[in-house]
Scaffold this motif. Structure first.
Motif, mmCIF file in Angstrom:
data_model
loop_
_atom_site.group_PDB
_atom_site.id
_atom_site.type_symbol
_atom_site.label_atom_id
_atom_site.label_comp_id
_atom_site.label_asym_id
_atom_site.label_seq_id
_atom_site.Cartn_x
_atom_site.Cartn_y
_atom_site.Cartn_z
ATOM 1 N N LYS A 174 0.822 -1.218 0.000
ATOM 2 C CA LYS A 174 0.000 0.000 0.000
ATOM 3 C C LYS A 174 0.851 1.261 0.000
ATOM 4 C CE LYS A 174 -0.781 0.336 5.026
ATOM 5 N NZ LYS A 174 -1.814 0.365 6.083
ATOM 6 N N ALA A 175 2.100 1.173 0.495
ATOM 7 C CA ALA A 175 2.998 2.334 0.447
ATOM 8 C C ALA A 175 3.306 2.712 -0.998
ATOM 9 C CB ALA A 175 4.293 2.029 1.211
ATOM 10 N N VAL A 176 3.461 1.702 -1.848
ATOM 11 C CA VAL A 176 3.728 1.938 -3.270
ATOM 12 C C VAL A 176 2.495 2.511 -3.965
ATOM 13 C CG1 VAL A 176 4.423 0.874 -5.452
ATOM 14 C CG2 VAL A 176 5.439 0.088 -3.289
ATOM 15 N N PHE A 177 1.316 1.963 -3.645
ATOM 16 C CA PHE A 177 0.096 2.461 -4.274
ATOM 17 C C PHE A 177 -0.208 3.897 -3.854
ATOM 18 C CE2 PHE A 177 -0.686 -2.152 -4.661
ATOM 19 C CZ PHE A 177 -0.948 -2.200 -6.021
ATOM 20 N N TRP A 178 0.037 4.239 -2.586
ATOM 21 C CA TRP A 178 -0.131 5.624 -2.157
ATOM 22 C C TRP A 178 0.848 6.538 -2.893
ATOM 23 C CZ3 TRP A 178 -4.270 7.500 -0.281
ATOM 24 C CH2 TRP A 178 -5.068 6.782 0.608
ATOM 25 N N GLY A 179 2.070 6.064 -3.067
ATOM 26 C CA GLY A 179 3.046 6.845 -3.831
ATOM 27 C C GLY A 179 2.600 7.072 -5.260
ATOM 28 N N SER A 180 1.992 6.043 -5.870
ATOM 29 C CA SER A 180 1.489 6.180 -7.244
ATOM 30 C C SER A 180 0.382 7.226 -7.329
ATOM 31 C CB SER A 180 0.963 4.829 -7.736
ATOM 32 O OG SER A 180 1.979 3.866 -7.739
ATOM 33 N N LEU A 181 -0.511 7.222 -6.351
ATOM 34 C CA LEU A 181 -1.603 8.194 -6.352
ATOM 35 C C LEU A 181 -1.089 9.614 -6.156
ATOM 36 C CD1 LEU A 181 -4.313 6.278 -4.285
ATOM 37 C CD2 LEU A 181 -4.262 6.671 -6.751
ATOM 38 N N VAL A 182 -0.014 9.752 -5.391
ATOM 39 C CA VAL A 182 0.557 11.087 -5.161
ATOM 40 C C VAL A 182 1.076 11.697 -6.459
ATOM 41 C CG1 VAL A 182 2.523 12.275 -4.083
ATOM 42 C CG2 VAL A 182 1.100 10.740 -2.726
ATOM 43 N N ILE A 183 1.649 10.869 -7.349
ATOM 44 C CA ILE A 183 2.232 11.425 -8.576
ATOM 45 C C ILE A 183 1.229 11.540 -9.723
ATOM 46 C CG2 ILE A 183 4.607 10.765 -8.071
ATOM 47 C CD1 ILE A 183 4.245 8.309 -9.777
ATOM 48 N N LEU A 184 0.007 11.014 -9.561
ATOM 49 C CA LEU A 184 -0.992 11.132 -10.622
ATOM 50 C C LEU A 184 -1.257 12.585 -11.018
ATOM 51 C CD1 LEU A 184 -3.115 10.058 -12.556
ATOM 52 C CD2 LEU A 184 -4.713 9.882 -10.629
ATOM 53 N N PRO A 185 -1.431 13.533 -10.075
ATOM 54 C CA PRO A 185 -1.635 14.929 -10.496
ATOM 55 C C PRO A 185 -0.486 15.478 -11.345
ATOM 56 C CG PRO A 185 -2.189 14.666 -8.181
ATOM 57 C CD PRO A 185 -1.544 13.386 -8.609
ATOM 58 N N SER A 186 0.736 15.007 -11.100
ATOM 59 C CA SER A 186 1.874 15.487 -11.883
ATOM 60 C C SER A 186 1.745 15.088 -13.352
ATOM 61 C CB SER A 186 3.190 14.935 -11.312
ATOM 62 O OG SER A 186 3.395 15.381 -9.991
ATOM 63 N N TYR A 187 1.258 13.873 -13.616
ATOM 64 C CA TYR A 187 1.030 13.442 -14.994
ATOM 65 C C TYR A 187 0.013 14.356 -15.683
ATOM 66 C CZ TYR A 187 3.409 8.984 -14.004
ATOM 67 O OH TYR A 187 4.329 8.018 -13.674
ATOM 68 N N LEU A 188 -1.077 14.638 -14.985
ATOM 69 C CA LEU A 188 -2.133 15.472 -15.568
ATOM 70 C C LEU A 188 -1.666 16.912 -15.773
ATOM 71 C CD1 LEU A 188 -5.103 14.080 -13.454
ATOM 72 C CD2 LEU A 188 -4.807 13.811 -15.925
ATOM 73 N N ILE A 189 -0.967 17.477 -14.781
ATOM 74 C CA ILE A 189 -0.493 18.863 -14.876
ATOM 75 C C ILE A 189 0.529 19.004 -15.994
ATOM 76 C CG2 ILE A 189 0.849 20.632 -13.665
ATOM 77 C CD1 ILE A 189 -0.502 19.709 -11.077
ATOM 78 N N ALA A 190 1.444 18.057 -16.110
ATOM 79 C CA ALA A 190 2.486 18.135 -17.140
ATOM 80 C C ALA A 190 1.888 18.177 -18.541
ATOM 81 C CB ALA A 190 3.434 16.944 -17.012
ATOM 82 N N VAL A 191 0.753 17.522 -18.733
ATOM 83 C CA VAL A 191 0.106 17.500 -20.040
ATOM 84 C C VAL A 191 -0.838 18.680 -20.220
ATOM 85 C CG1 VAL A 191 -1.523 16.215 -21.496
ATOM 86 C CG2 VAL A 191 0.302 15.004 -20.276
#
Length: 363
Positions: free
Chosen positions: A210-227
């Motif tokens: 779950k630590a990895v999945f929480w980390g993945s969710l944290v970076i999701l906004p970065s993918y959207l913002i970068a695009v």
């Protein structure tokens, strides 16, 4: 603490990959509703790490190299050889592309070979002296130093957006057309570049999935913002013409009360640190495959050899066009590693669990 270290390590290895090539690849792949290829790539990312971690959980405290070699040598090398080639390839591409970006952004008079050497020597030192424990601890320090500047840049990059460019939100009849575009599959590098590291950590630290999945969710906004920031600022057609659309937008931001003339200094310095961290983590994985799978050679010899080998190849890459071509050629290997490795680990883990269950029942 180990959960936090693994989570931040996972975040940092991906943050260094998002803001350069990823926005242009996603924008090239579709004419509308860019959120769809972003979320499709993210779901693919969640799926491969779910399968990967599920397989690793069958072998508590074992590295992926040991897991594969212990079960079947043919299957092991069908996975490990492509993995070794892929890791070597992405390390060279990362070093060459980041050196090009640094040269374009603020060190245009510096010879490119010096930048390449810098991007190899510093991660090499980090890998050789810190090893994986040092990298895990370094991730906490890097997050304290650079995440706040990154968040500041992300927030201020919305300065000149026009929200009308957000529409249409819902894609038209050809909603999934991006799945036929090579640029979409090239963009998956930003999702699959760092997940393999999770298979090398169980030998050194214990962490919860779950630590990895929480980390993945944290970076999701970065993918959207970068695009979306380039699209919302310039429009989709204009953003498509740029090589590094997000960096261009950040370079146009003006903040009167800030003492720095260019806000992109914050972003680039942070991303250079994350890039070096990513290269160091990739070096560690290459060393582990060589030492555990081929021959146990001291890192004191392997790291200089790896640096020299990478430097020579990087110097033979003449320009950015060749770098982009190498990214395209890397796509089939990337998809093979990203799809085959988690599935093989899961199948081996499942068979291992069945074998243990049968042995337990027989006794």
């Amino acid at each position: 603490m180990s959960n936090l270290q693994v989570s931040t390590t996972y975040i940092l290895t991906h943050l260094g990959l998002i803001f350069f090539l990823y926005p242009s690849d996603v924008i090239d792949s579709t004419n509308e509703a860019q959120w769809l290829p972003v979320l499709t790539g993210f779901v693919f990312h969640l799926l491969i790490i779910f399968v990967y971690l599920k397989g690793l959980r069958y072998f508590q405290g074992e590295s992926i190299v040991n897991i594969l070699l212990r079960k079947n040598k043919i299957v092991a090398w069908a996975v490990l050889l492509p993995m070794l080639l892929y890791l070597s390839w992405i390390m060279i591409i990362a070093v060459r592309s980041f050196s090009e970006v640094i040269s374009i952004a603020f060190l245009s008079n510096t010879p490119i070979w010096i930048l390449i050497l810098l991007l190899l020597l510093v991660p090499g030192f980090m890998t050789l002296h810190g090893k994986i424990g040092g990298l895990l601890r370094l991730s906490i320090m890097f997050s304290c130093l650079f995440v706040i500047p990154i968040v500041f840049v992300l927030a201020t990059s919305f300065q000149n957006v026009d929200w009308h460019y957000l529409f249409p939100l819902w894609p038209g009849p050809r909603a999934l057309h991006f799945l036929t575009h090579p640029s979409f599959y090239k963009s998956l590098f930003a999702y699959s570049g760092g997940f393999l590291l999770l298979g090398f950590l169980p030998s050194y630290t214990v962490y919860k999935p779950k630590a990895v999945f929480w980390g993945s969710l944290v970076i999701l906004p970065s993918y959207l913002i970068a695009v979306y920031v380039p699209v919302l600022t310039l429009g989709e057609e204009s953003a498509r013409q740029l090589q590094f659309p997000y960096l261009f937008i950040v370079d146009t931001i003006s903040i009167n009360w800030l003492m720095f003339d260019r806000i992109n200094v914050f972003l680039l310095l942070s991303l250079v640190a994350f890039c070096m961290f990513f290269i160091a983590a990739t070096m560690f994985q290459i060393l582990e495959i060589v030492r555990l799978g081929i021959k146990d050679i001291s890192p004191n010899f392997l790291v200089p050899i790896l640096i020299t080998y990478s430097l020579i190849i990087c110097l033979f890459i003449p320009d950015w066009k060749t770098v982009d071509l190498l990214f395209q050629w890397n796509t089939p290997l990337r998809l093979y590693v990203a799809c085959v490795t988690p599935v093989v680990v899961l199948v081996i883990g499942w068979l291992h669990a069945r074998k243990l269950k049968r042995e337990l029942n027989s006794t």
